[in-house]
Design an enzyme around this catalytic site. Structure first.
Site, PDB file in Angstrom:
ATOM      1  N   ASP A  36       0.865  -1.178   0.000  1.00 23.95           N
ATOM      2  CA  ASP A  36       0.000   0.000   0.000  1.00 23.95           C
ATOM      3  C   ASP A  36       0.901   1.227   0.000  1.00 23.95           C
ATOM      4  O   ASP A  36       1.803   1.328   0.820  1.00 23.95           O
ATOM      5  CB  ASP A  36      -0.901   0.013   1.231  1.00 23.95           C
ATOM      6  CG  ASP A  36      -1.954  -1.073   1.187  1.00 23.95           C
ATOM      7  OD1 ASP A  36      -2.392  -1.417   0.083  1.00 23.95           O
ATOM      8  OD2 ASP A  36      -2.345  -1.565   2.260  1.00 23.95           O
ATOM      9  N   ASP A  55      -6.579  -1.586  -4.962  1.00 21.46           N
ATOM     10  CA  ASP A  55      -7.721  -1.383  -4.054  1.00 21.46           C
ATOM     11  C   ASP A  55      -8.731  -0.422  -4.670  1.00 21.46           C
ATOM     12  O   ASP A  55      -9.945  -0.635  -4.577  1.00 21.46           O
ATOM     13  CB  ASP A  55      -7.252  -0.821  -2.711  1.00 21.46           C
ATOM     14  CG  ASP A  55      -6.326  -1.757  -1.950  1.00 21.46           C
ATOM     15  OD1 ASP A  55      -6.373  -2.976  -2.207  1.00 21.46           O
ATOM     16  OD2 ASP A  55      -5.571  -1.262  -1.098  1.00 21.46           O
TER      17      ASP A  55
END
Length: 75
Positions: A36, A55
């Site tokens: 991330d 995502d």
């Protein structure tokens, strides 16, 4: 239940959903975790949860798919 997506919006949604899942799966298999890297802050008051492009693709894909379902249901 059969997964059918009649319109272009739904097909784009399923494509984004599939691509996001595959992207996160590759990270998970290759690295053992999902990377991330998008991290946003608002002043010193709020930190938005960290996420990645995969995502985002998953979330947008789900929204587009449900929009297609609503459009198809009204016809």
């Amino acid at each position: 239940a059969e997964l059918t997506v009649g319109g272009r919006i739904g097909r784009i949604g399923i494509g984004l959903l599939t691509g996001g899942i595959i992207g996160n799966l590759i990270d998970r298999i290759k690295l053992g975790y999902v990377v991330d890297f998008l991290d946003f802050h608002w002043k010193n008051l709020y930190t938005f949860p960290t996420f990645n492009v995969a995502d985002t693709a998953i979330c947008v894909g789900i929204v587009l798919y449900f929009i297609q379902l609503m459009i198809s249901g009204k016809r």
